[in-house]
Design a protein around this motif. Structure first.
Motif, PDB file in Angstrom:
ATOM      1  N   ARG A  89       0.847  -1.201   0.000  1.00  0.00           N
ATOM      2  CA  ARG A  89       0.000   0.000   0.000  1.00  0.00           C
ATOM      3  C   ARG A  89       0.885   1.254   0.000  1.00  0.00           C
ATOM      4  N   ARG A  90       1.924   1.241   0.825  1.00  0.00           N
ATOM      5  CA  ARG A  90       2.851   2.373   0.886  1.00  0.00           C
ATOM      6  C   ARG A  90       3.508   2.587  -0.481  1.00  0.00           C
ATOM      7  N   TRP A  91       3.974   1.497  -1.092  1.00  0.00           N
ATOM      8  CA  TRP A  91       4.583   1.594  -2.418  1.00  0.00           C
ATOM      9  C   TRP A  91       3.580   2.154  -3.427  1.00  0.00           C
ATOM     10  N   ASN A  92       2.340   1.675  -3.369  1.00  0.00           N
ATOM     11  CA  ASN A  92       1.319   2.108  -4.314  1.00  0.00           C
ATOM     12  C   ASN A  92       1.065   3.611  -4.205  1.00  0.00           C
ATOM     13  N   VAL A  93       0.971   4.107  -2.988  1.00  0.00           N
ATOM     14  CA  VAL A  93       0.708   5.529  -2.787  1.00  0.00           C
ATOM     15  C   VAL A  93       1.909   6.365  -3.212  1.00  0.00           C
ATOM     16  N   GLN A  94       3.112   5.885  -2.936  1.00  0.00           N
ATOM     17  CA  GLN A  94       4.309   6.655  -3.245  1.00  0.00           C
ATOM     18  C   GLN A  94       4.606   6.724  -4.737  1.00  0.00           C
ATOM     19  N   ARG A  95       4.476   5.588  -5.423  1.00  0.00           N
ATOM     20  CA  ARG A  95       4.908   5.585  -6.824  1.00  0.00           C
ATOM     21  C   ARG A  95       4.074   4.703  -7.746  1.00  0.00           C
ATOM     22  N   GLY A  96       3.049   4.087  -7.234  1.00  0.00           N
ATOM     23  CA  GLY A  96       2.264   3.169  -8.046  1.00  0.00           C
ATOM     24  C   GLY A  96       2.903   1.794  -8.067  1.00  0.00           C
ATOM     25  N   PRO A 130       3.579  -1.965 -10.112  1.00  0.00           N
ATOM     26  CA  PRO A 130       3.477  -2.745 -11.349  1.00  0.00           C
ATOM     27  C   PRO A 130       2.314  -3.728 -11.213  1.00  0.00           C
ATOM     28  N   ASP A 131       1.836  -4.227 -12.324  1.00  0.00           N
ATOM     29  CA  ASP A 131       0.634  -5.057 -12.343  1.00  0.00           C
ATOM     30  C   ASP A 131       0.699  -6.248 -11.388  1.00  0.00           C
ATOM     31  N   LEU A 132       1.792  -7.013 -11.386  1.00  0.00           N
ATOM     32  CA  LEU A 132       1.860  -8.199 -10.522  1.00  0.00           C
ATOM     33  C   LEU A 132       1.882  -7.829  -9.046  1.00  0.00           C
ATOM     34  N   ASP A 133       2.515  -6.737  -8.685  1.00  0.00           N
ATOM     35  CA  ASP A 133       2.486  -6.292  -7.291  1.00  0.00           C
ATOM     36  C   ASP A 133       1.096  -5.814  -6.906  1.00  0.00           C
ATOM     37  N   ARG A 134       0.397  -5.155  -7.824  1.00  0.00           N
ATOM     38  CA  ARG A 134      -0.968  -4.710  -7.555  1.00  0.00           C
ATOM     39  C   ARG A 134      -1.874  -5.923  -7.358  1.00  0.00           C
ATOM     40  N   GLN A 135      -1.678  -6.959  -8.165  1.00  0.00           N
ATOM     41  CA  GLN A 135      -2.453  -8.189  -7.997  1.00  0.00           C
ATOM     42  C   GLN A 135      -2.176  -8.823  -6.640  1.00  0.00           C
ATOM     43  N   ALA A 136      -0.926  -8.810  -6.214  1.00  0.00           N
ATOM     44  CA  ALA A 136      -0.565  -9.364  -4.906  1.00  0.00           C
ATOM     45  C   ALA A 136      -1.221  -8.555  -3.782  1.00  0.00           C
ATOM     46  N   LEU A 137      -1.207  -7.240  -3.912  1.00  0.00           N
ATOM     47  CA  LEU A 137      -1.857  -6.390  -2.909  1.00  0.00           C
ATOM     48  C   LEU A 137      -3.340  -6.730  -2.818  1.00  0.00           C
ATOM     49  N   ARG A 138      -3.984  -6.860  -3.944  1.00  0.00           N
ATOM     50  CA  ARG A 138      -5.430  -7.162  -3.938  1.00  0.00           C
ATOM     51  C   ARG A 138      -5.704  -8.561  -3.404  1.00  0.00           C
ATOM     52  N   ARG A 139      -4.838  -9.510  -3.689  1.00  0.00           N
ATOM     53  CA  ARG A 139      -5.010 -10.872  -3.149  1.00  0.00           C
ATOM     54  C   ARG A 139      -4.863 -10.852  -1.635  1.00  0.00           C
ATOM     55  N   ALA A 140      -3.881 -10.128  -1.118  1.00  0.00           N
ATOM     56  CA  ALA A 140      -3.691 -10.025   0.337  1.00  0.00           C
ATOM     57  C   ALA A 140      -4.906  -9.366   0.984  1.00  0.00           C
ATOM     58  N   ILE A 141      -5.421  -8.329   0.363  1.00  0.00           N
ATOM     59  CA  ILE A 141      -6.605  -7.646   0.899  1.00  0.00           C
ATOM     60  C   ILE A 141      -7.795  -8.598   0.920  1.00  0.00           C
ATOM     61  N   ARG A 142      -8.011  -9.339  -0.163  1.00  0.00           N
ATOM     62  CA  ARG A 142      -9.143 -10.282  -0.210  1.00  0.00           C
ATOM     63  C   ARG A 142      -9.028 -11.337   0.882  1.00  0.00           C
ATOM     64  N   LEU A 143      -7.818 -11.870   1.085  1.00  0.00           N
ATOM     65  CA  LEU A 143      -7.637 -12.883   2.128  1.00  0.00           C
ATOM     66  C   LEU A 143      -7.936 -12.313   3.513  1.00  0.00           C
ATOM     67  N   LEU A 144      -7.473 -11.095   3.762  1.00  0.00           N
ATOM     68  CA  LEU A 144      -7.757 -10.462   5.057  1.00  0.00           C
ATOM     69  C   LEU A 144      -9.244 -10.148   5.212  1.00  0.00           C
ATOM     70  N   GLU A 145      -9.880  -9.672   4.146  1.00  0.00           N
ATOM     71  CA  GLU A 145     -11.315  -9.379   4.207  1.00  0.00           C
ATOM     72  C   GLU A 145     -12.119 -10.626   4.550  1.00  0.00           C
ATOM     73  N   GLN A 146     -11.750 -11.755   3.960  1.00  0.00           N
ATOM     74  CA  GLN A 146     -12.442 -13.013   4.264  1.00  0.00           C
ATOM     75  C   GLN A 146     -12.383 -13.312   5.752  1.00  0.00           C
ATOM     76  N   GLU A 147     -11.209 -13.134   6.304  1.00  0.00           N
ATOM     77  CA  GLU A 147     -11.013 -13.513   7.699  1.00  0.00           C
ATOM     78  C   GLU A 147     -11.714 -12.560   8.658  1.00  0.00           C
TER      79      GLU A 147
END
Length: 167
Positions: A115-122, A124-141
């Motif tokens: 999230r920090r990386w995303n806000v600072q500089r955006g 890349p696609d695979l890192d954004r996918q990883a961020l969203r996967r981590a968020i989905r896993l946490l949301e489930q829990e």
């Protein structure tokens, strides 16, 4: 080391399936012998898993987060750092390990850093996918927990999902 004993109705996590509920135990034949298994059902799917009662942690089964865990999870999401490799292949391996582990606090640390990386500089696609996967896993829990801290965790996750880089 003693194995955790799960009861019917307990919320559990079984990577890679996610959050499930223990329905009970059953006996299943394996190699000509009856073995005891936890039957775990997963909401909104027809998926069901059978996890050996004798070694649930060996299969990755663990208790889901509870309301008591929310303050620590929220702190982790807000202020953690993770020294991820800058080189893509090494970073990808490390991120994949964290996602596969399903550990909510490691996922929270990863989420905070990406999230920090995303806000600072955006990202890349695979890192954004990883961020969203981590968020989905946490949301489930966190989903289904009725608590002010759990709601704050969910709000932070929604914010992280929708953030874009600063101009």
């Amino acid at each position: 080391m003693t194995q955790p004993a799960f009861q019917p109705g307990d919320r559990v996590v079984l990577p890679p399936y996610g959050i499930g509920v223990v329905q009970g135990t059953c006996q299943r034949p394996v190699g000509g012998q009856e073995q005891a298994y936890y039957q775990v059902d997963f909401a909104n799917t027809s998926s069901r898993a059978y996890v050996p009662v004798a070694a649930p942690t060996g299969a990755g089964l663990r208790a889901a987060l509870t309301v008591r865990d929310m303050p620590a999870l929220l702190d982790t999401l807000k202020s953690s750092t993770l020294n991820l490799p800058r080189q893509w292949a090494a970073r990808h391996r490390r991120v994949a390990e964290i996602l596969a582990s399903g550990d909510p606090f490691e996922l929270a640390i990863l989420t905070c850093e990406l999230r920090r990386w995303n806000v600072q500089r955006g990202l890349p696609d695979l890192d954004r996918q990883a961020l969203r996967r981590a968020i989905r896993l946490l949301e489930q829990e966190v989903s289904g927990l009725l608590d002010g801290e759990a709601e704050r965790v969910q709000q932070l996750l929604v914010t992280a999902w929708n953030e874009s880089p600063q101009e």
